[in-house]
Scaffold this motif. Structure first.
Motif, PDB file in Angstrom:
ATOM      1  N   CYS A  98     -14.412  -1.242 -18.617  1.00  0.00           N
ATOM      2  CA  CYS A  98     -13.112  -1.802 -18.986  1.00  0.00           C
ATOM      3  C   CYS A  98     -13.192  -2.713 -20.205  1.00  0.00           C
ATOM      4  O   CYS A  98     -12.185  -3.323 -20.580  1.00  0.00           O
ATOM      5  N   GLY A  99     -14.368  -2.840 -20.826  1.00  0.00           N
ATOM      6  CA  GLY A  99     -14.469  -3.494 -22.122  1.00  0.00           C
ATOM      7  C   GLY A  99     -14.638  -4.995 -22.113  1.00  0.00           C
ATOM      8  O   GLY A  99     -14.311  -5.650 -23.099  1.00  0.00           O
ATOM      9  N   THR A 100     -15.187  -5.576 -21.050  1.00  0.00           N
ATOM     10  CA  THR A 100     -15.382  -7.031 -21.035  1.00  0.00           C
ATOM     11  C   THR A 100     -16.365  -7.473 -22.114  1.00  0.00           C
ATOM     12  O   THR A 100     -16.127  -8.458 -22.829  1.00  0.00           O
ATOM     13  N   ILE A 113      -9.599  -0.142 -22.585  1.00  0.00           N
ATOM     14  CA  ILE A 113     -10.182  -1.023 -23.596  1.00  0.00           C
ATOM     15  C   ILE A 113      -9.221  -1.202 -24.770  1.00  0.00           C
ATOM     16  O   ILE A 113      -9.035  -2.320 -25.274  1.00  0.00           O
ATOM     17  N   GLU A 114      -8.600  -0.125 -25.215  1.00  0.00           N
ATOM     18  CA  GLU A 114      -7.660  -0.244 -26.339  1.00  0.00           C
ATOM     19  C   GLU A 114      -6.480  -1.136 -25.986  1.00  0.00           C
ATOM     20  O   GLU A 114      -6.054  -1.981 -26.786  1.00  0.00           O
ATOM     21  N   GLU A 115      -5.926  -0.960 -24.789  1.00  0.00           N
ATOM     22  CA  GLU A 115      -4.812  -1.808 -24.363  1.00  0.00           C
ATOM     23  C   GLU A 115      -5.264  -3.262 -24.242  1.00  0.00           C
ATOM     24  O   GLU A 115      -4.527  -4.187 -24.605  1.00  0.00           O
ATOM     25  N   ARG A 116      -6.472  -3.464 -23.761  1.00  0.00           N
ATOM     26  CA  ARG A 116      -6.992  -4.818 -23.596  1.00  0.00           C
ATOM     27  C   ARG A 116      -7.171  -5.505 -24.947  1.00  0.00           C
ATOM     28  O   ARG A 116      -6.796  -6.671 -25.123  1.00  0.00           O
ATOM     29  N   LEU A 117      -7.735  -4.804 -25.920  1.00  0.00           N
ATOM     30  CA  LEU A 117      -7.949  -5.388 -27.235  1.00  0.00           C
ATOM     31  C   LEU A 117      -6.633  -5.716 -27.927  1.00  0.00           C
ATOM     32  O   LEU A 117      -6.482  -6.766 -28.554  1.00  0.00           O
TER      33      LEU A 117
END
Length: 336
Positions: A84-86, A111-115
């Motif tokens: 999930c890109g932590t 990951i894209e939404e998180r960034l």
């Protein structure tokens, strides 16, 4: 005389301290190495604000501490199973360059939404994404190589969320939630992804039954191959749905080529933001007694003459009628 300084501390300590020997001079020993057991950062619980639903998600503070202690600004951080890109978010915050690798399109989407949520839409200009289909041929190659990943990619491309787990899907590969103007309850579009050479009008029949069973408004069938004439006619026979100002087909067929259009599907409303898609749709509220706070439990008689229609229904000089109001003291609720 010059003295060298020895810094003693551990990861996470704000300021390293200086150590002096018994003679008063600064100690030249290498100090205490940083501990590899971290107990001051708690694991994520079910109600943590940063939780994304990934079962192996780590706290952002933990990855920030590890990356800060083991690299310098400008270094490259490699996470070959970025999930999930932590680690990706921590690296970006700390000014590190990064490379993230994962096998699933679910991870890429998360990951894209998180960034974008953390750093804004311009973050997309700061990295290059490899492996996502760029045209119909790439999409067909993905379908031939990994059908489940193709399903996830197709649903994400349509703006929906794929099913949680592989297996019997009941005719549902994904769901798109959207709002219609003037409607409080979120509407749904069912997505079914089909491939192979034997997809025919039966796929439309099954999608129509799933839409009816799930009480959805729209059904979307994604086909790797172009639909046949009977499929198009059967889909059109279901009619349209939506307000008079924006009627859309109730059953829509989308080919792989159409997935790369700016608007591959037509919905009678606006899509939910990503953080609201997972929220349950509001249901009808339960009827109960109305509560009025800040009032005392006292009733006062109202001065006035008795009306003829109130004879037999009054007590003293005040009309009495049943009410559904519970009067409470505000200070009692606070005490509880």
């Amino acid at each position: 005389m010059k003295y060298s300084t020895s810094k003693v501390g551990c990861i996470g300590q704000k300021k390293p301290t200086e150590s002096r020997c018994s003679s008063g001079h600064l100690d030249e020993s290498p100090g205490i190495p940083a501990l590899d057991v971290i107990t001051d950062i708690a694991p994520l619980n079910n109600v943590a604000k940063e939780r994304l639903g990934y079962p192996t998600q780590k706290p952002l503070a933990l990855l920030e501490r590890i990356i800060a202690a083991s690299s310098n600004p400008g270094d490259i951080v490699l996470d070959p199973f970025c999930g999930c890109g932590t680690a990706i978010e921590a690296s970006e915050k700390l000014g590190r360059r990064w490379i993230g690798i994962d096998i699933t399109y679910l991870a890429i989407h998360v990951i894209e939404e998180r960034l974008q949520k953390t750093f804004g839409p311009k973050i997309k200009e700061a990295y290059t994404l490899y492996g996502r289909p760029e045209d119909a041929e790439d999409a067909k190659a993905l379908a031939a190589r990994d059908w489940l990943e193709f399903q996830k990619w197709a649903v994400f491309t349509l703006g929906g969320l794929p099913k949680d787990r592989p297996g019997a899907d009941g005719g549902i590969d994904g769901v798109i939630r959207y709002h219609r103007i003037g409607m409080e309850r979120a509407s749904r579009a069912i997505v079914s992804v089909k491939g192979g050479l034997n997809v025919g009008v039966d796929a439309i029949h099954k999608l129509k039954s799933v839409v009816k069973r799930e009480e959805a408004e729209i059904g979307i069938l994604v086909c790797v191959n172009p639909p046949t004439g009977p499929m198009l006619r059967e889909a059109a026979s279901e009619g349209e749905f939506g307000p008079p100002t924006k009627r859309v087909p109730k059953i829509q067929i989308v080919t792989v080529e159409e997935l790369f259009r700016p608007v591959p599907v037509h919905l009678p409303g606006m899509l939910d933001p990503p953080e609201a898609i997972s929220m349950p749709a509001p249901g009808p509220g339960k009827r109960g007694r109305k509560r009025i706070e800040g009032q005392t439990e006292m009733l006062f008689p109202i001065e006035g003459k008795q009306r003829a229609e109130d004879k037999g229904k009054v007590k003293g000089n005040r009309s009495i009628r049943p009410v559904a109001i519970e009067v409470t003291r505000a200070d009692r609720r606070k005490a509880k």
